[in-house]
Design a protein around this motif. Structure first.
Motif: not given
Length: 121
Positions: A24-28, A56-59, A76-84
């Motif tokens: 839910h959070a990731a989608d939001a 792209v919306k918020a921090a 791994a999230l540093a180079s591939a944050p889209e994994t979230v």
């Protein structure tokens, strides 16, 4: 898996909790572009901000659902944050915490309670 009202999840394996943000959070958030995970050795208290996720919306701050010592951040999230976005409740985890008080999990929501909570938002 347990959930907080701030949309973090925690999965306990022995005394180690893996922590991330819910689907839910990731989608939001939308497309995640940056994640700052905590360093190993950092002590966190339940409710403390311990990571940051930017989209792209918020921090947004990510809050520790349990108290303990960070034993690993998901580098791994540093180079591939889209994994979230792709796997928020799997490979998109943020940190592993050695839990100091496992009873804290008792106050968190299970999947059914979290789904009910989401229906009220």
């Amino acid at each position: 898996m347990r959930f907080t009202k701030d949309h973090e999840w925690v999965r306990l394996d022995g005394d180690v909790a893996t922590v991330g943000i819910s689907k839910h959070a990731a989608d939001a958030l939308g497309d995640v572009v940056f994640v700052e995970t905590p360093e190993a050795g950092k002590t966190v208290s339940q409710g403390d901000s311990f990571a940051v996720v930017e989209s792209v919306k918020a921090a947004s701050d990510v809050y520790a659902p349990v108290s303990g010592e960070v034993i690993e951040g998901n580098d791994a999230l540093a180079s591939a944050p889209e994994t979230v976005n792709a796997d928020p409740q799997g490979d998109g985890w943020f940190a592993k915490i050695r839990v100091s008080d496992a009873s804290q999990l008792d106050a968190l929501m299970d999947q059914a309670a979290y789904d009910q909570y989401l229906s009220t938002l």
